[in-house]
Motif scaffolding. Structure first.
Motif, mmCIF file in Angstrom:
data_model
loop_
_atom_site.group_PDB
_atom_site.id
_atom_site.type_symbol
_atom_site.label_atom_id
_atom_site.label_comp_id
_atom_site.label_asym_id
_atom_site.label_seq_id
_atom_site.Cartn_x
_atom_site.Cartn_y
_atom_site.Cartn_z
ATOM 1 N N LEU A 107 0.787 -1.135 -0.003
ATOM 2 C CA LEU A 107 -0.001 0.057 0.047
ATOM 3 C C LEU A 107 0.808 1.337 0.015
ATOM 4 C CD1 LEU A 107 -2.671 -1.001 2.707
ATOM 5 C CD2 LEU A 107 -2.913 -0.866 0.172
ATOM 6 N N VAL A 108 2.209 1.191 0.021
ATOM 7 C CA VAL A 108 2.912 2.360 0.475
ATOM 8 C C VAL A 108 3.303 3.085 -1.038
ATOM 9 C CG1 VAL A 108 4.319 1.664 2.554
ATOM 10 C CG2 VAL A 108 5.101 1.012 0.172
ATOM 11 N N TYR A 109 2.555 2.391 -2.046
ATOM 12 C CA TYR A 109 2.523 2.922 -3.245
ATOM 13 C C TYR A 109 1.846 4.361 -3.290
ATOM 14 C CZ TYR A 109 -2.079 2.035 -4.458
ATOM 15 O OH TYR A 109 -3.590 1.841 -4.268
ATOM 16 N N VAL A 110 0.736 4.654 -2.537
ATOM 17 C CA VAL A 110 -0.004 5.828 -2.394
ATOM 18 C C VAL A 110 0.865 7.101 -1.821
ATOM 19 C CG1 VAL A 110 -1.922 4.387 -1.897
ATOM 20 C CG2 VAL A 110 -0.744 5.432 0.114
ATOM 21 N N VAL A 111 2.061 6.705 -1.212
ATOM 22 C CA VAL A 111 2.904 7.968 -0.657
ATOM 23 C C VAL A 111 4.178 7.890 -1.509
ATOM 24 C CG1 VAL A 111 1.804 8.181 1.389
ATOM 25 C CG2 VAL A 111 3.592 6.527 1.159
ATOM 26 N N ALA A 112 4.112 7.462 -2.882
ATOM 27 C CA ALA A 112 5.402 7.480 -3.685
ATOM 28 C C ALA A 112 6.476 6.667 -3.382
ATOM 29 C CB ALA A 112 5.677 8.773 -4.061
ATOM 30 N N LEU A 113 6.269 5.566 -2.491
ATOM 31 C CA LEU A 113 7.273 4.593 -2.280
ATOM 32 C C LEU A 113 7.209 3.403 -3.135
ATOM 33 C CD1 LEU A 113 7.414 4.825 1.979
ATOM 34 C CD2 LEU A 113 9.069 5.830 0.124
ATOM 35 N N HIS A 114 8.399 3.076 -3.261
ATOM 36 C CA HIS A 114 8.476 1.556 -4.234
ATOM 37 C C HIS A 114 8.711 0.354 -3.469
ATOM 38 C CE1 HIS A 114 9.506 4.385 -7.826
ATOM 39 N NE2 HIS A 114 8.106 4.447 -7.360
ATOM 40 N N ASP A 115 7.716 -0.262 -2.995
ATOM 41 C CA ASP A 115 7.861 -1.873 -2.047
ATOM 42 C C ASP A 115 8.198 -2.647 -3.439
ATOM 43 O OD1 ASP A 115 5.113 -1.448 -3.157
ATOM 44 O OD2 ASP A 115 5.206 -3.434 -2.373
ATOM 45 N N PHE A 116 8.037 -4.105 -2.835
ATOM 46 C CA PHE A 116 8.656 -4.820 -3.962
ATOM 47 C C PHE A 116 7.593 -5.055 -5.108
ATOM 48 C CE2 PHE A 116 8.269 -9.677 -4.851
ATOM 49 C CZ PHE A 116 9.408 -9.655 -5.765
ATOM 50 N N LEU A 117 6.216 -5.150 -4.684
ATOM 51 C CA LEU A 117 5.161 -5.076 -5.647
ATOM 52 C C LEU A 117 5.159 -4.115 -6.547
ATOM 53 C CD1 LEU A 117 2.528 -6.529 -6.940
ATOM 54 C CD2 LEU A 117 1.390 -5.530 -5.172
ATOM 55 N N THR A 118 5.355 -2.830 -5.869
ATOM 56 C CA THR A 118 5.426 -1.744 -6.942
ATOM 57 C C THR A 118 6.693 -1.702 -7.864
ATOM 58 O OG1 THR A 118 4.468 -0.426 -5.165
ATOM 59 C CG2 THR A 118 5.508 0.947 -6.846
ATOM 60 N N THR A 119 7.748 -2.097 -7.518
ATOM 61 C CA THR A 119 8.741 -2.231 -8.408
ATOM 62 C C THR A 119 8.687 -3.125 -9.338
ATOM 63 O OG1 THR A 119 9.910 -3.708 -6.847
ATOM 64 C CG2 THR A 119 10.422 -1.294 -6.662
#
Length: 218
Positions: free
Chosen positions: A164-176
């Protein structure tokens, strides 16, 4: 499967590893910080003084009633307003995870402490131990054994929630992985990798819980 490109995973591994490192950091901080704060909240909730127990109960109720994504937004936008300066996406996410998970760990710890019979604490006090010593030497060792499976399950949930951290512009494993999938046009490979990694981690945690429970019964 003949069109499955294993090379895209190898070529993007360093970027994916950065996302996994962020996910691991969030899980570590949320778990350690959540347990520490949750323990304090649990003691407050168990207090016989209403002015101590009621605020803790209100905090836990509110946090457990809100979606994590909303809490992330809150801390991302409100903390800079409160302190008058930006703190960055990572710090706001770490604070949000700790504050959010503390409410859940509070209930796990409170249930573990409540699982210990009151007579044992009373017996410890009767022998001359102070309340802190009773909690440390009698109550908590038994409570930890009771709460450990729930703690492990909660850690798995935290790991899943890091997406869920993509909502604050962070790149976790799923987002990357999503970024690589869009960039290289290889969604099948990336989301298969994500599914396998999540499956391995969640199954490992599940087996650890089962092993722990079997060890307690033998």
């Amino acid at each position: 499967m003949n069109d499955f490109d294993w090379g895209v995973i190898a070529r993007s591994w360093s970027f994916l590893a950065e996302g996994m490192a962020l996910s691991a950091l969030l899980v570590l901080v949320a778990t350690v910080g959540g347990l520490v704060l949750g323990f304090g909240l649990a003691l407050m909730r168990l207090s016989t003084h209403r002015f101590i127990a009621v605020p803790a109960a209100a905090y836990v109720t509110v946090m457990r009633s809100l979606p994590l994504v909303l809490v992330l937004f809150w801390f991302y936008f409100l903390i800079p307003l409160a302190i008058g300066r930006p703190i960055g996406s990572l710090m706001s996410a770490l604070i949000a995870f700790v504050m959010f998970e503390a409410a859940f760990y509070c209930e796990i710890i409170r249930a573990g402490i409540a699982n210990v019979r009151k007579g044992q604490a009373e017996a410890g006090l009767a022998t001359g131990l102070r309340r802190g010593q009773v909690m440390r030497h009698i109550v908590m060792p038994q409570a930890l054994r009771a709460m450990m499976p729930l703690v492990l399950n909660q850690i798995v949930i935290v790991f899943q929630d890091t997406s869920l951290v993509y909502v604050v512009a962070l790149h976790d494993f799923l987002t990357t992985a999503s970024i690589v999938a869009s960039r290289d046009g290889r969604p099948t490979e990336m989301y298969t990798l994500v599914a396998v990694v999540y499956l391995i981690i969640c199954l490992s945690a599940t087996k650890a819980v089962e092993f722990y429970r079997k060890g307690r019964t033998t």
